[in-house]
Structure formats: C-alpha cells, structure tokens
Design a protein around this motif. Structure first.
Motif, short mmCIF file in Angstrom:
data_model
loop_
_atom_site.label_atom_id
_atom_site.label_comp_id
_atom_site.label_asym_id
_atom_site.label_seq_id
_atom_site.Cartn_x
_atom_site.Cartn_y
_atom_site.Cartn_z
N VAL A 9 0.81 -1.17 -0.02
CA VAL A 9 -0.08 -0.09 -0.03
C VAL A 9 0.88 1.11 0.09
CG1 VAL A 9 -1.79 1.15 1.12
CG2 VAL A 9 -1.81 -1.32 1.24
N LEU A 10 0.72 2.18 -1.09
CA LEU A 10 1.43 3.21 -1.21
C LEU A 10 0.64 4.40 -1.33
CD1 LEU A 10 4.51 4.39 -1.38
CD2 LEU A 10 4.21 4.04 -3.86
N PRO A 11 -0.02 5.09 -0.13
CA PRO A 11 -0.85 6.23 -0.21
C PRO A 11 0.09 7.46 -0.49
CG PRO A 11 -0.56 5.64 1.88
CD PRO A 11 0.18 4.49 0.99
N SER A 12 0.83 7.69 -1.40
CA SER A 12 1.71 8.52 -2.00
C SER A 12 1.23 9.96 -2.33
CB SER A 12 3.12 8.20 -2.74
OG SER A 12 3.74 9.03 -2.84
N PRO A 30 -0.08 -8.08 -4.15
CA PRO A 30 -1.14 -7.17 -4.77
C PRO A 30 -0.60 -5.64 -4.45
CG PRO A 30 -2.13 -8.88 -3.59
CD PRO A 30 -0.44 -8.96 -3.49
N VAL A 31 -1.12 -4.93 -5.23
CA VAL A 31 -0.54 -3.28 -5.06
C VAL A 31 -1.95 -2.65 -5.04
CG1 VAL A 31 0.45 -1.63 -6.35
CG2 VAL A 31 1.40 -3.62 -6.26
N VAL A 32 -1.77 -1.41 -4.01
CA VAL A 32 -2.71 -0.52 -3.91
C VAL A 32 -1.94 0.78 -4.07
CG1 VAL A 32 -4.47 0.45 -2.11
CG2 VAL A 32 -4.30 -1.92 -2.20
N VAL A 33 -2.30 1.73 -4.59
CA VAL A 33 -1.52 2.96 -4.74
C VAL A 33 -2.30 4.12 -5.25
CG1 VAL A 33 0.63 1.89 -5.83
CG2 VAL A 33 -1.18 2.82 -7.39
N SER A 34 -1.60 5.25 -4.86
CA SER A 34 -2.47 6.72 -5.03
C SER A 34 -2.87 6.84 -6.59
CB SER A 34 -1.52 7.69 -4.87
OG SER A 34 -1.12 7.69 -3.38
N ASN A 35 -3.73 7.32 -6.90
CA ASN A 35 -4.20 7.80 -8.03
C ASN A 35 -3.54 8.96 -8.79
OD1 ASN A 35 -5.60 9.71 -6.58
ND2 ASN A 35 -7.85 9.11 -7.26
N ASN A 36 -2.57 9.21 -8.26
CA ASN A 36 -1.72 10.46 -8.70
C ASN A 36 -0.14 10.41 -9.43
OD1 ASN A 36 0.15 10.36 -6.58
ND2 ASN A 36 -1.44 11.56 -5.34
N SER A 37 0.27 11.50 -9.86
CA SER A 37 1.75 11.41 -10.47
C SER A 37 1.76 10.26 -11.34
CB SER A 37 2.60 11.46 -9.27
OG SER A 37 2.68 10.31 -8.46
N ASP A 51 -7.52 7.61 -3.52
CA ASP A 51 -7.12 8.97 -3.16
C ASP A 51 -6.37 8.95 -1.74
OD1 ASP A 51 -7.03 11.52 -2.27
OD2 ASP A 51 -9.10 11.92 -2.90
N PRO A 52 -4.96 9.44 -1.86
CA PRO A 52 -4.32 9.56 -0.69
C PRO A 52 -4.65 10.41 0.31
CG PRO A 52 -3.21 10.58 -2.42
CD PRO A 52 -4.23 10.06 -2.77
#
Length: 105
Positions: A9-12, A30-37, A51-52
C-alpha cells in the motif's frame, strides 16, 4: 518481504517513478497505490487506486486488495505488468533522450 505481504500500500502524494510498485508487482504482491503522479502509468490495470487524502478511499482499497479473488487477479496482472518494464528498455529510452538532446531536439 513483498512476496510474503498481503498487499503493498503506497498512499503517496507524489512519486517520481514508483520503483517500489514494480518491485511489489514483480514479487506477486497485490498493489494499492495513489491515483496521482506516475503511479497509474506504472501500475496500469494491475493495481487498486486510492485517493491518498481520503481515509475512506484508502480503507476501501485495502479491503478490496484483501479479497482473495481480487488478490489473485492483482497477483497475475502485477506479474504481467512488471515484465513489461526492463532495464534494457530503460537504457534504450534514456539513450534516445540523450541523443535527441545532443542533436538539438
């Protein structure tokens, strides 16, 4: 660590590239990441996006990543996506940019 994790999980708020995302996917995590950059470009369809800045979004994303069926989908998609990134491709793309700049591009 990645291969033993239930999810990465990367809420960057900002990532320049997201090498950790590729490492996790290449390990079948499994990957959970921010919807940005750069993260959507790196992870493609092999991640759950959050959304972080929204706790409910993070909670929902993590819950979804812990669902056994979704975990399996993410593992397969992540392994496939990670294989599309190679050091050879990176070196060639970097050289192309350098040559373009050198030739006045």
């Amino acid at each position: 660590l990645y291969s033993s994790a239930e999810a990465y999980v990367l809420p960057s708020l900002y990532e320049g590239f997201g090498l950790g995302v590729l490492e996790a996917m290449a390990s079948g995590c499994p990957v959970v990441v921010s919807n940005n950059s750069s993260l959507p470009e790196v992870a493609g369809d092999a991640a759950i996006y959050i959304d972080p800045l929204d706790v409910d979004s993070m909670r929902s994303g993590i819950r979804l990543a812990l669902d056994p069926i979704e975990q399996q989908r993410l593992r397969i998609a992540g392994l496939s996506r990670a294989r599309s990134f190679t050091w050879d491709k990176t070196a060639r793309a970097t050289l192309a940019v350098i040559m373009d700049e050198h030739n006045g591009g």
